[in-house]
Design a protein around this motif. Sequence first.
Motif, mmCIF file in Angstrom:
data_model
loop_
_atom_site.group_PDB
_atom_site.id
_atom_site.type_symbol
_atom_site.label_atom_id
_atom_site.label_comp_id
_atom_site.label_asym_id
_atom_site.label_seq_id
_atom_site.Cartn_x
_atom_site.Cartn_y
_atom_site.Cartn_z
ATOM 1 N N ARG A 70 -0.206 -5.787 -4.164
ATOM 2 C CA ARG A 70 -0.494 -4.264 -4.579
ATOM 3 C C ARG A 70 -0.942 -4.834 -6.432
ATOM 4 N NH1 ARG A 70 4.335 -2.560 -5.216
ATOM 5 N NH2 ARG A 70 4.789 -1.527 -3.517
ATOM 6 N N GLN A 109 -4.792 -3.199 -6.595
ATOM 7 C CA GLN A 109 -5.796 -2.110 -7.315
ATOM 8 C C GLN A 109 -6.291 -2.744 -8.503
ATOM 9 O OE1 GLN A 109 -1.023 -1.484 -9.396
ATOM 10 N NE2 GLN A 109 -0.982 0.316 -8.361
ATOM 11 N N CYS A 114 0.403 -1.426 -0.151
ATOM 12 C CA CYS A 114 -0.113 -0.275 0.227
ATOM 13 C C CYS A 114 1.302 1.060 0.142
ATOM 14 C CB CYS A 114 -1.335 0.328 1.545
ATOM 15 S SG CYS A 114 -2.167 -1.446 1.324
ATOM 16 N N GLU A 115 1.729 0.859 -0.047
ATOM 17 C CA GLU A 115 2.919 2.480 0.362
ATOM 18 C C GLU A 115 2.915 3.239 -0.593
ATOM 19 O OE1 GLU A 115 7.909 3.238 1.751
ATOM 20 O OE2 GLU A 115 6.848 1.021 0.934
ATOM 21 N N ASP A 116 3.490 3.037 -1.604
ATOM 22 C CA ASP A 116 2.720 4.129 -3.297
ATOM 23 C C ASP A 116 1.667 3.944 -3.850
ATOM 24 O OD1 ASP A 116 5.691 4.172 -2.840
ATOM 25 O OD2 ASP A 116 6.239 2.384 -3.771
ATOM 26 N N LEU A 117 0.481 3.348 -3.018
ATOM 27 C CA LEU A 117 -0.738 3.996 -3.333
ATOM 28 C C LEU A 117 -1.577 5.043 -2.830
ATOM 29 C CD1 LEU A 117 -2.213 0.276 -3.355
ATOM 30 C CD2 LEU A 117 -1.318 1.644 -5.721
ATOM 31 N N ASN A 118 -2.033 5.540 -3.555
ATOM 32 C CA ASN A 118 -2.945 6.849 -3.021
ATOM 33 C C ASN A 118 -4.017 6.567 -2.404
ATOM 34 O OD1 ASN A 118 -3.925 9.274 -2.590
ATOM 35 N ND2 ASN A 118 -5.478 9.550 -4.335
ATOM 36 N N GLY A 141 6.073 1.990 4.395
ATOM 37 C CA GLY A 141 4.928 3.752 4.661
ATOM 38 C C GLY A 141 4.761 4.242 6.519
#
Length: 430
Positions: A374, A378, A274-278, A299
């Motif tokens: 991830r 998504q 989830c770290e790089d997701l909005n 994150g």
Amino acid sequence: MTHFGIICPPYPGHLHPQAALGRELQSRGHRVSVLQISDLELKVRSEGLEFCAIGESLYQPGTLATTFQQLAQFSEIAALQYSVEFCRQIAEIICQDAPKAIAMAGIEALIVDQLEPVGETIAESLNLPFVCVSCGQAIHRRADVPPFFTHWLYRNIGWAKLRNQVAYTILDQSCRPILQVINQYRRQHNLPAYRYIYASNARLAHISQQPALFEFPCPDLPPHLHYVGPLRNRSPQTVPFPFERLTGQPLIYASLGSVQNTKQDVFGCIAAACEDLNVQLVITHGGGMNPDAVQALPGQPLVVEYAPQQEVIAKASLTITHGGMNTVMDSLSYGVPLVAIPITFEQPGNGARIRQTGTGEVIPVSKLQVGKLRSRIQQVLTDPSYRQNAQRMQQAIAAAGGVQRAADIIEQVVRSQRPLTRPSLSQAIV
């Protein structure tokens, strides 16, 4: 007024829905006592129910916590195998102590969890009316229904039935120590021996906290099996949560339940995915992580020990779960789709139902990778069909009746001493 006794496994995932059912019956003027080991006395009383002690001579206080600590080290079949000895001990305690405790308390009818299979035997030996309640999946023990501990989808064809029967045979062999304890007691009371584990003999009613829509499309289910949906109502316990820290980003709620919550590698994988997701990730670990482990998570997830699960899920766009029935039902009750990471027990079977109903995606814990997780997150967040299917399940849950319907059924069958059959499920299971 009837004095009901509840016999269920000493696990939070079973005690919580059973307690909700108990409170509903209490609100109607009945008495409800939970027959349990000493480690759970405070928990039972905090749920607003009466506590009836068993195991005072056989049970060593603190064993439950030790068992959970050890159990959390295992996954998949290994966890099932490890749990057999503890389940055997609990069955022995119930056989030795429950009949006397029931008589002393004046309990008149039993509510028996399907995953505590000795409970029905106690009811039969005492000639007490009883209702079976499945807090996990309703276990059917039919050749066409995959066992609860498998990830297999429903296939009503020859090779799949053979595969299922082989798996059930392995289950019975693994659970032989539990069956031996139960059958020894049954012989003492002139009851026929059990050949299989988890094969309910309920005649009045069998209640499942699934909605019918969250079941495989198997025909000819027992007419006294009632899919009422999640057993929920307000608990006397209140859990604080920092709602003011929610950012307004799409919220992902992650929980591994009350037994597998020490799997820090899984929590770490969830946080990294989830770290790089909005999104904003909320993790509840139930005491399974220490502050250093929390600090090491990738994150900036919002991490709490406990959360008011339903209130947080109501604000979520996605739930990441181990696939326990309670979290799955809470999520679908709000039309929130899922990504499940089944670890053991009935969780693979719940994952299969998530796949079959299109309400989410599933990754077995043995195949969990950051990139794969991830991608699934998504996929579920961007494909509207998952939320649409979850909302369809939400409607089915709302129509199923929940804890009020379960209590109606119990009151009716105990009063009449006659089975209650349900309307046809043909319109509900598709």
